[in-house]
Design a protein around this motif. Structure first.
Motif, PDB file in Angstrom:
ATOM      1  N   SER A 163       0.835  -1.206   0.000  1.00 51.40           N
ATOM      2  CA  SER A 163       0.000   0.000   0.000  1.00 51.40           C
ATOM      3  C   SER A 163       0.865   1.249   0.000  1.00 51.40           C
ATOM      4  O   SER A 163       2.028   1.224   0.420  1.00 51.40           O
ATOM      5  CB  SER A 163      -0.932   0.012   1.220  1.00 51.40           C
ATOM      6  N   ALA A 164       0.271   2.343  -0.463  1.00 51.60           N
ATOM      7  CA  ALA A 164       0.929   3.654  -0.443  1.00 51.60           C
ATOM      8  C   ALA A 164      -0.134   4.723  -0.349  1.00 51.60           C
ATOM      9  O   ALA A 164      -1.197   4.600  -0.979  1.00 51.60           O
ATOM     10  CB  ALA A 164       1.770   3.859  -1.696  1.00 51.60           C
ATOM     11  N   GLN A 165       0.126   5.756   0.446  1.00 48.35           N
ATOM     12  CA  GLN A 165      -0.811   6.866   0.518  1.00 48.35           C
ATOM     13  C   GLN A 165      -0.055   8.158   0.822  1.00 48.35           C
ATOM     14  O   GLN A 165       0.972   8.152   1.484  1.00 48.35           O
ATOM     15  CB  GLN A 165      -1.897   6.624   1.558  1.00 48.35           C
ATOM     16  N   TYR A 166      -0.606   9.263   0.311  1.00 42.50           N
ATOM     17  CA  TYR A 166      -0.009  10.572   0.510  1.00 42.50           C
ATOM     18  C   TYR A 166      -1.001  11.454   1.243  1.00 42.50           C
ATOM     19  O   TYR A 166      -2.176  11.545   0.859  1.00 42.50           O
ATOM     20  CB  TYR A 166       0.374  11.214  -0.817  1.00 42.50           C
ATOM     21  N   SER A 167      -0.564  12.127   2.306  1.00 38.16           N
ATOM     22  CA  SER A 167      -1.409  13.025   3.085  1.00 38.16           C
ATOM     23  C   SER A 167      -0.878  14.444   2.966  1.00 38.16           C
ATOM     24  O   SER A 167       0.325  14.683   3.120  1.00 38.16           O
ATOM     25  CB  SER A 167      -1.430  12.604   4.559  1.00 38.16           C
ATOM     26  N   GLU A 168      -1.778  15.382   2.692  1.00 38.59           N
ATOM     27  CA  GLU A 168      -1.410  16.785   2.498  1.00 38.59           C
ATOM     28  C   GLU A 168      -2.316  17.658   3.350  1.00 38.59           C
ATOM     29  O   GLU A 168      -3.544  17.531   3.297  1.00 38.59           O
ATOM     30  CB  GLU A 168      -1.545  17.158   1.023  1.00 38.59           C
ATOM     31  N   TYR A 169      -1.717  18.571   4.136  1.00 35.52           N
ATOM     32  CA  TYR A 169      -2.446  19.385   5.099  1.00 35.52           C
ATOM     33  C   TYR A 169      -2.442  20.851   4.683  1.00 35.52           C
ATOM     34  O   TYR A 169      -1.425  21.371   4.216  1.00 35.52           O
ATOM     35  CB  TYR A 169      -1.831  19.258   6.492  1.00 35.52           C
ATOM     36  N   ASP A 170      -3.576  21.527   4.872  1.00 32.40           N
ATOM     37  CA  ASP A 170      -3.681  22.956   4.572  1.00 32.40           C
ATOM     38  C   ASP A 170      -3.216  23.782   5.769  1.00 32.40           C
ATOM     39  O   ASP A 170      -3.451  23.401   6.931  1.00 32.40           O
ATOM     40  CB  ASP A 170      -5.122  23.333   4.242  1.00 32.40           C
ATOM     41  N   ASP A 171      -2.584  24.929   5.488  1.00 34.01           N
ATOM     42  CA  ASP A 171      -2.226  25.861   6.554  1.00 34.01           C
ATOM     43  C   ASP A 171      -3.502  26.394   7.210  1.00 34.01           C
ATOM     44  O   ASP A 171      -4.587  26.381   6.622  1.00 34.01           O
ATOM     45  CB  ASP A 171      -1.424  27.022   5.986  1.00 34.01           C
ATOM     46  N   VAL A 172      -3.366  26.877   8.447  1.00 35.69           N
ATOM     47  CA  VAL A 172      -4.523  27.366   9.185  1.00 35.69           C
ATOM     48  C   VAL A 172      -4.156  28.662   9.894  1.00 35.69           C
ATOM     49  O   VAL A 172      -2.998  28.863  10.288  1.00 35.69           O
ATOM     50  CB  VAL A 172      -5.010  26.288  10.192  1.00 35.69           C
ATOM     51  N   GLU A 217       3.242   7.459   3.106  1.00 33.18           N
ATOM     52  CA  GLU A 217       3.303   6.305   3.999  1.00 33.18           C
ATOM     53  C   GLU A 217       3.161   5.040   3.165  1.00 33.18           C
ATOM     54  O   GLU A 217       2.197   4.897   2.403  1.00 33.18           O
ATOM     55  CB  GLU A 217       2.202   6.380   5.048  1.00 33.18           C
ATOM     56  N   TYR A 218       4.115   4.131   3.312  1.00 36.83           N
ATOM     57  CA  TYR A 218       4.141   2.902   2.530  1.00 36.83           C
ATOM     58  C   TYR A 218       4.088   1.701   3.479  1.00 36.83           C
ATOM     59  O   TYR A 218       4.533   1.777   4.627  1.00 36.83           O
ATOM     60  CB  TYR A 218       5.422   2.801   1.700  1.00 36.83           C
ATOM     61  N   GLY A 219       3.572   0.597   2.971  1.00 39.28           N
ATOM     62  CA  GLY A 219       3.539  -0.606   3.795  1.00 39.28           C
ATOM     63  C   GLY A 219       3.405  -1.859   2.955  1.00 39.28           C
ATOM     64  O   GLY A 219       2.845  -1.838   1.854  1.00 39.28           O
ATOM     65  N   THR A 220       3.959  -2.938   3.448  1.00 36.70           N
ATOM     66  CA  THR A 220       3.792  -4.240   2.816  1.00 36.70           C
ATOM     67  C   THR A 220       3.498  -5.256   3.907  1.00 36.70           C
ATOM     68  O   THR A 220       4.102  -5.215   4.988  1.00 36.70           O
ATOM     69  CB  THR A 220       5.042  -4.650   2.008  1.00 36.70           C
ATOM     70  N   THR A 242       7.779   5.768   6.401  1.00 37.91           N
ATOM     71  CA  THR A 242       7.173   7.084   6.204  1.00 37.91           C
ATOM     72  C   THR A 242       8.233   8.061   5.707  1.00 37.91           C
ATOM     73  O   THR A 242       9.331   8.127   6.270  1.00 37.91           O
ATOM     74  CB  THR A 242       6.575   7.612   7.525  1.00 37.91           C
ATOM     75  N   ARG A 243       7.879   8.815   4.655  1.00 38.94           N
ATOM     76  CA  ARG A 243       8.794   9.798   4.094  1.00 38.94           C
ATOM     77  C   ARG A 243       8.061  11.144   3.968  1.00 38.94           C
ATOM     78  O   ARG A 243       7.070  11.244   3.254  1.00 38.94           O
ATOM     79  CB  ARG A 243       9.305   9.343   2.721  1.00 38.94           C
ATOM     80  N   HIS A 244       8.560  12.158   4.666  1.00 41.88           N
ATOM     81  CA  HIS A 244       7.930  13.472   4.645  1.00 41.88           C
ATOM     82  C   HIS A 244       8.368  14.279   3.428  1.00 41.88           C
ATOM     83  O   HIS A 244       9.472  14.095   2.906  1.00 41.88           O
ATOM     84  CB  HIS A 244       8.275  14.242   5.920  1.00 41.88           C
ATOM     85  N   LYS A 245       7.514  15.183   3.011  1.00 42.49           N
ATOM     86  CA  LYS A 245       7.825  16.026   1.854  1.00 42.49           C
ATOM     87  C   LYS A 245       9.031  16.904   2.142  1.00 42.49           C
ATOM     88  O   LYS A 245       9.923  17.051   1.292  1.00 42.49           O
ATOM     89  CB  LYS A 245       6.613  16.895   1.496  1.00 42.49           C
ATOM     90  N   ASN A 246       9.081  17.470   3.336  1.00 43.80           N
ATOM     91  CA  ASN A 246      10.224  18.296   3.736  1.00 43.80           C
ATOM     92  C   ASN A 246      11.285  17.428   4.415  1.00 43.80           C
ATOM     93  O   ASN A 246      10.964  16.578   5.248  1.00 43.80           O
ATOM     94  CB  ASN A 246       9.775  19.393   4.709  1.00 43.80           C
ATOM     95  N   ASP A 247      12.549  17.651   4.037  1.00 47.93           N
ATOM     96  CA  ASP A 247      13.626  16.876   4.648  1.00 47.93           C
ATOM     97  C   ASP A 247      13.671  17.085   6.160  1.00 47.93           C
ATOM     98  O   ASP A 247      13.945  16.149   6.915  1.00 47.93           O
ATOM     99  CB  ASP A 247      14.969  17.268   4.033  1.00 47.93           C
ATOM    100  N   ARG A 248      13.380  18.315   6.587  1.00 49.25           N
ATOM    101  CA  ARG A 248      13.355  18.628   8.016  1.00 49.25           C
ATOM    102  C   ARG A 248      12.195  19.572   8.298  1.00 49.25           C
ATOM    103  O   ARG A 248      11.810  20.371   7.444  1.00 49.25           O
ATOM    104  CB  ARG A 248      14.679  19.251   8.473  1.00 49.25           C
ATOM    105  N   ASP A 255      14.287  15.655  11.377  1.00 51.47           N
ATOM    106  CA  ASP A 255      13.959  14.741  10.280  1.00 51.47           C
ATOM    107  C   ASP A 255      12.993  13.690  10.836  1.00 51.47           C
ATOM    108  O   ASP A 255      13.394  12.814  11.603  1.00 51.47           O
ATOM    109  CB  ASP A 255      15.233  14.070   9.758  1.00 51.47           C
ATOM    110  N   ARG A 256      11.704  13.770  10.470  1.00 55.84           N
ATOM    111  CA  ARG A 256      10.676  12.920  11.051  1.00 55.84           C
ATOM    112  C   ARG A 256      10.429  11.642  10.251  1.00 55.84           C
ATOM    113  O   ARG A 256       9.486  10.901  10.543  1.00 55.84           O
ATOM    114  CB  ARG A 256       9.371  13.696  11.212  1.00 55.84           C
ATOM    115  N   ASP A 257      11.249  11.345   9.255  1.00 56.06           N
ATOM    116  CA  ASP A 257      11.100  10.082   8.518  1.00 56.06           C
ATOM    117  C   ASP A 257      11.352   8.899   9.453  1.00 56.06           C
ATOM    118  O   ASP A 257      12.162   8.988  10.389  1.00 56.06           O
ATOM    119  CB  ASP A 257      12.080  10.025   7.349  1.00 56.06           C
ATOM    120  N   SER A 258      10.657   7.795   9.182  1.00 58.04           N
ATOM    121  CA  SER A 258      10.785   6.642  10.072  1.00 58.04           C
ATOM    122  C   SER A 258      10.547   5.345   9.316  1.00 58.04           C
ATOM    123  O   SER A 258       9.996   5.328   8.214  1.00 58.04           O
ATOM    124  CB  SER A 258       9.788   6.747  11.230  1.00 58.04           C
TER     125      SER A 258
END
Length: 422
Positions: free
Chosen positions: A188-197, A214-217, A240-246, A252-255
């Protein structure tokens, strides 16, 4: 918006002299079927047929009364939310294979607090290709637009409105059965995108640090050692791979993580169905300043047909979730969510189903000492007037206690909706 699954209306209708088929005339539950899934031919949705596809449109409209719109500990503000929920399902009727589609929306408009208005929607396509007698390929694609309610763990009191986000993705898998042995592999793979508030008092709270893939097998092998009992082992690897490196704080919140569990699935003559499992899970973060997680993993769901008219369900789960919000205690890498829930459904009349729900949830932050406990309870039901019209309504009580005093709240929700279907 905080959601509800309950009904005061159904309790009232139970004593209004409504008539229906007597309980003794109702069809017996089929193997693995629940009270909610039982066929009721005289009132079930017929849909519109077009070739090998069945179109099932429906819509619900009504109002919700919320006693604590902003999920605050003090100075509660109440409001009425007008809601509309259209939905259409398109189901195939092939001799083999399957192809299904669904589209739904949930729109809410507050009478006084218009900043809380929302319009959510979901689109999904799913299919199955039968390769042979015991094997099948399956897959799905989806796109959803949602908002974080004021009671969400990532929602901050300083925001001028709820955070809106979109999630798109898909999953594909293959299942093969060899006599008593069953195996499945999926990805599976999914992309999440959040709007500023906006921030109260001025300024913008940037949310792009939360945008991520976010990827998973998952691999699973099960063996039916006795008819109706399957023992299985399952392994999951995810990353998990974030759009921003930091992020804005230089983290760096990748995991990466994995989970290995063993469990038992059962279908004991339809009386008790479901599965339970337990094992071990790990989540490692690339940045050494973010705390890793390792510990017990468990989950499952069981349905018990107590009688032909009453069913009890129990669910449990433990997951590690992403977060960037941990006010008062400093940086957290994630939080571990444990959920225990119990539900009861009872068919009082052929057209009147009542329900009750209890749930306990604990959110334990990894990297600081914040710990939240959420208690939810309610009662409800749905009354089917005929095959075209139904009413549903509900009451929910929810309370969150926390060692972060600003995160505590209690809330009551009451809703009533009228539904129509073809």
């Amino acid at each position: 918006m905080k959601t509800s699954t309950l009904s005061l209306l159904a309790l009232a209708l139970a004593s209004t002299g409504l008539t229906s088929l007597p309980a003794a005339a109702q069809d017996d539950l089929q193997r693995g079927e629940t009270v909610l899934e039982r066929r009721r031919p005289e009132v079930e949705q017929l849909g519109l047929r077009a070739g090998s596809f069945l179109f099932l449109p429906r819509v619900e409209a009504g109002a919700t009364y919320d006693t604590n719109v902003y999920a605050t500990r003090d100075d509660h503000e109440d409001d009425i939310i007008w809601t509309v929920r259209p939905r259409i399902d398109i189901k195939s009727d092939f001799a083999a294979h399957a192809l299904n589609f669904s589209a739904s929306a949930d729109a809410g408009r507050y009478r006084e607090n218009s900043s809380e208005n929302y319009t959510d929607y979901a689109l999904q396509a799913a299919g199955r290709f039968d390769v042979n007698k015991g094997g099948a390929l399956d897959g799905q694609l989806f796109h959803r637009r949602n908002h974080e309610g004021r009671g969400d763990i990532n929602s901050l009191s300083g925001y001028t409105e709820p955070v809106v986000y979109r999630t798109s993705g898909g999953e594909a898998g293959y299942t093969q059965r060899f006599n008593r042995l069953r195996a499945r592999l999926s990805g599976s793979a999914q992309y999440s995108e959040y709007d500023d508030v906006g921030l109260i008092g001025g300024g913008i709270a940037r949310q792009e640090d939360r945008d991520r893939w976010e990827y998973g097998t998952v691999g699973r092998v099960g063996y039916e050692f006795i008819e109706g009992y399957e023992a299985f082992v399952q392994g999951t690897y995810s990353w998990t791979r974030h759009k921003n490196d930091r992020d804005a704080f230089g983290l760096d919140r990748d995991s990466d993580g994995y989970e290995v569990v063993g469990g038992l699935a059962t279908d004991l003559t339809g009386l008790i169905t479901g599965e339970v499992f337990a094992g071990y899970m790990v989540r490692n973060y690339k940045d050494s300043r973010l705390e890793d997680f390792s510990g017990l993993s468990f989950g499952g769901r069981l349905n018990w047909a107590v009688t032909q008219l009453t069913a009890v369900s129990a669910t449990a789960s433990r997951q590690v979730r992403e977060t960037t919000a941990s006010p008062g205690f400093g940086t957290a890498s994630s939080y571990t969510r444990t959920v225990l829930a119990l539900g009861v459904d009872h068919e009082l009349l052929r057209t009147l189903v009542l329900n009750g729900r209890l749930q306990y949830r604990q959110d334990d932050f990894n990297g600081n000492d914040r710990n939240d406990k959420v208690y939810t309870a309610g009662v409800g039901g749905t009354y089917q007037m005929n095959r075209y019209l139904f009413m549903t309504g509900g009451y929910t009580y929810e309370k969150r206690s926390s060692n972060v005093s600003a995160a505590e709240y209690s809330d009551n929700l009451i809703y009533l909706r009228l539904g129509a279907q073809m």
